[in-house]
Design a protein around this motif. Structure first.
Motif, mmCIF file in Angstrom:
data_model
loop_
_atom_site.group_PDB
_atom_site.id
_atom_site.type_symbol
_atom_site.label_atom_id
_atom_site.label_comp_id
_atom_site.label_asym_id
_atom_site.label_seq_id
_atom_site.Cartn_x
_atom_site.Cartn_y
_atom_site.Cartn_z
ATOM 1 N N ASP A 281 0.832 -1.210 0.000
ATOM 2 C CA ASP A 281 0.000 0.000 0.000
ATOM 3 C C ASP A 281 0.865 1.258 0.000
ATOM 4 O O ASP A 281 0.601 2.200 -0.759
ATOM 5 N N LEU A 282 1.886 1.278 0.853
ATOM 6 C CA LEU A 282 2.786 2.429 0.933
ATOM 7 C C LEU A 282 3.453 2.668 -0.413
ATOM 8 O O LEU A 282 3.434 3.788 -0.943
ATOM 9 N N TRP A 283 4.049 1.643 -0.980
ATOM 10 C CA TRP A 283 4.799 1.768 -2.223
ATOM 11 C C TRP A 283 3.882 2.234 -3.355
ATOM 12 O O TRP A 283 4.242 3.088 -4.171
ATOM 13 N N THR A 284 2.660 1.701 -3.401
ATOM 14 C CA THR A 284 1.690 2.109 -4.418
ATOM 15 C C THR A 284 1.301 3.566 -4.238
ATOM 16 O O THR A 284 1.304 4.347 -5.202
ATOM 17 N N ASP A 285 0.991 3.961 -3.014
ATOM 18 C CA ASP A 285 0.573 5.340 -2.761
ATOM 19 C C ASP A 285 1.700 6.326 -3.038
ATOM 20 O O ASP A 285 1.470 7.398 -3.611
ATOM 21 N N VAL A 286 2.921 5.986 -2.631
ATOM 22 C CA VAL A 286 4.067 6.871 -2.883
ATOM 23 C C VAL A 286 4.298 6.998 -4.383
ATOM 24 O O VAL A 286 4.489 8.102 -4.905
ATOM 25 N N SER A 287 4.284 5.874 -5.090
ATOM 26 C CA SER A 287 4.497 5.899 -6.543
ATOM 27 C C SER A 287 3.432 6.727 -7.250
ATOM 28 O O SER A 287 3.746 7.556 -8.113
ATOM 29 N N ASN A 288 2.178 6.522 -6.884
ATOM 30 C CA ASN A 288 1.088 7.226 -7.550
ATOM 31 C C ASN A 288 1.025 8.704 -7.187
ATOM 32 O O ASN A 288 0.409 9.494 -7.910
ATOM 33 N N ALA A 289 1.696 9.080 -6.104
ATOM 34 C CA ALA A 289 1.807 10.497 -5.741
ATOM 35 C C ALA A 289 3.012 11.149 -6.419
ATOM 36 O O ALA A 289 3.302 12.319 -6.183
ATOM 37 N N GLY A 290 3.742 10.372 -7.244
ATOM 38 C CA GLY A 290 4.889 10.918 -7.964
ATOM 39 C C GLY A 290 6.227 10.653 -7.307
ATOM 40 O O GLY A 290 7.245 11.185 -7.749
ATOM 41 N N GLY A 291 6.237 9.845 -6.255
ATOM 42 C CA GLY A 291 7.486 9.522 -5.579
ATOM 43 C C GLY A 291 8.417 8.725 -6.474
ATOM 44 O O GLY A 291 7.971 7.895 -7.273
ATOM 45 N N ALA A 292 9.706 8.984 -6.345
ATOM 46 C CA ALA A 292 10.730 8.348 -7.180
ATOM 47 C C ALA A 292 11.235 7.078 -6.513
ATOM 48 O O ALA A 292 12.329 7.042 -5.964
ATOM 49 N N VAL A 293 10.425 6.027 -6.549
ATOM 50 C CA VAL A 293 10.764 4.765 -5.882
ATOM 51 C C VAL A 293 10.653 3.586 -6.838
ATOM 52 O O VAL A 293 10.194 2.509 -6.462
ATOM 53 N N GLY A 294 11.111 3.792 -8.076
ATOM 54 C CA GLY A 294 11.226 2.698 -9.015
ATOM 55 C C GLY A 294 10.069 2.491 -9.970
ATOM 56 O O GLY A 294 10.137 1.638 -10.850
ATOM 57 N N PHE A 295 9.006 3.244 -9.813
ATOM 58 C CA PHE A 295 7.845 3.123 -10.687
ATOM 59 C C PHE A 295 7.379 4.526 -11.055
ATOM 60 O O PHE A 295 7.733 5.505 -10.388
ATOM 61 N N VAL A 296 6.564 4.607 -12.096
ATOM 62 C CA VAL A 296 5.926 5.879 -12.443
ATOM 63 C C VAL A 296 4.426 5.655 -12.444
ATOM 64 O O VAL A 296 3.957 4.554 -12.754
ATOM 65 N N PRO A 297 3.672 6.676 -12.066
ATOM 66 C CA PRO A 297 2.223 6.503 -12.005
ATOM 67 C C PRO A 297 1.614 6.412 -13.409
ATOM 68 O O PRO A 297 2.191 6.943 -14.349
ATOM 69 N N PRO A 298 0.491 5.754 -13.528
ATOM 70 C CA PRO A 298 -0.198 5.006 -12.471
ATOM 71 C C PRO A 298 0.392 3.606 -12.330
ATOM 72 O O PRO A 298 0.833 3.009 -13.311
ATOM 73 N N VAL A 299 0.419 3.120 -11.104
ATOM 74 C CA VAL A 299 0.933 1.784 -10.826
ATOM 75 C C VAL A 299 -0.007 1.103 -9.838
ATOM 76 O O VAL A 299 -0.678 1.766 -9.049
ATOM 77 N N THR A 300 -0.056 -0.223 -9.929
ATOM 78 C CA THR A 300 -0.919 -1.003 -9.035
ATOM 79 C C THR A 300 -0.066 -1.810 -8.065
ATOM 80 O O THR A 300 1.126 -2.030 -8.290
ATOM 81 N N ARG A 301 -0.709 -2.279 -7.028
ATOM 82 C CA ARG A 301 -0.044 -3.167 -6.060
ATOM 83 C C ARG A 301 0.514 -4.398 -6.764
ATOM 84 O O ARG A 301 1.597 -4.869 -6.432
ATOM 85 N N GLU A 302 -0.225 -4.928 -7.726
ATOM 86 C CA GLU A 302 0.205 -6.149 -8.412
ATOM 87 C C GLU A 302 1.445 -5.912 -9.260
ATOM 88 O O GLU A 302 2.254 -6.823 -9.427
ATOM 89 N N ALA A 303 1.627 -4.706 -9.761
ATOM 90 C CA ALA A 303 2.845 -4.393 -10.517
ATOM 91 C C ALA A 303 4.050 -4.287 -9.586
ATOM 92 O O ALA A 303 5.169 -4.620 -9.964
ATOM 93 N N ILE A 304 3.816 -3.841 -8.374
ATOM 94 C CA ILE A 304 4.886 -3.650 -7.391
ATOM 95 C C ILE A 304 5.243 -4.959 -6.682
ATOM 96 O O ILE A 304 6.395 -5.178 -6.306
ATOM 97 N N ARG A 305 4.282 -5.839 -6.523
ATOM 98 C CA ARG A 305 4.469 -7.071 -5.743
ATOM 99 C C ARG A 305 5.743 -7.847 -6.109
ATOM 100 O O ARG A 305 6.491 -8.237 -5.207
ATOM 101 N N PRO A 306 6.071 -8.076 -7.387
ATOM 102 C CA PRO A 306 7.301 -8.841 -7.687
ATOM 103 C C PRO A 306 8.572 -8.164 -7.165
ATOM 104 O O PRO A 306 9.497 -8.850 -6.717
ATOM 105 N N GLU A 307 8.608 -6.847 -7.208
ATOM 106 C CA GLU A 307 9.790 -6.145 -6.686
ATOM 107 C C GLU A 307 9.873 -6.298 -5.168
ATOM 108 O O GLU A 307 10.961 -6.498 -4.618
ATOM 109 N N LEU A 308 8.742 -6.233 -4.479
ATOM 110 C CA LEU A 308 8.742 -6.442 -3.031
ATOM 111 C C LEU A 308 9.175 -7.868 -2.698
ATOM 112 O O LEU A 308 9.956 -8.071 -1.765
#
Length: 174
Positions: A21-48
């Protein structure tokens, strides 16, 4: 209020879901944590999952911050170098504070907790991180004691025609 930090927490479904949830919310708010918005939890899950595998193998450690309600609100992952000539410093990855907590000093608190944790690791003399240029992140990290030690032009492609510098920062621990 402040965050409560834990180094090496037990990996539970609640922790996993909280980080997703944190990683998704940070990414979708424009945070520079390896993804660009829009991103879903399922897209982030493999990296986690890759981060968790590194933890299980002893190559990585997790620092997590919980807010007063117990929600995961900040993270930073340490990754240790396996190369014998670089084993004296560690990487800090996926440094995040939830957007709802921006402006409260929690980013500084997270980096202070990361520095304290880094000082407790045997043989570690510095923490190294990289950040995406063009967002002013290097100024923030600089204000927390990190020194800029290099830049790689156009190393990060956030979109076609939108390449950014990869800014390398170092915090000596001695």
């Amino acid at each position: 209020m402040s965050l409560t930090f834990t180094l090496d927490p037990a990996v539970t479904p609640d922790l996993r879901d909280g980080i997703l949830d944190l990683w998704t919310d940070v990414s979708n708010a424009g945070g520079a944590v390896g993804f660009v918005p829009p991103v879903t939890r399922e897209a982030i899950r493999p990296e986690l999952v890759r981060h968790f595998v590194g933890m299980a193998e002893g190559r990585s450690r997790l620092l997590v911050g919980h807010d007063e309600t117990g929600e995961v609100s900040a993270t930073a992952f340490f990754t240790f170098n396996t190369h014998r000539l670089m084993a004296h410093w560690t990487w800090l990855y996926t440094v995040m504070v939830h957007p709802r907590h921006q402006g409260k000093g929690y980013g500084r608190d997270l980096l202070a907790a990361a520095e304290q944790a880094g000082r407790s690791f045997d043989g570690i003399e510095a923490i190294r991180l990289t950040c995406r240029g063009g967002l002013g992140l290097e100024r923030f990290y600089g204000s927390c004691g990190y020194k800029e030690v290099g830049r790689i032009p156009d190393a990060i492609r956030v979109a076609p025609g939108d390449d950014r510098e990869d800014v390398i920062m170092l915090l000596p621990l001695e």
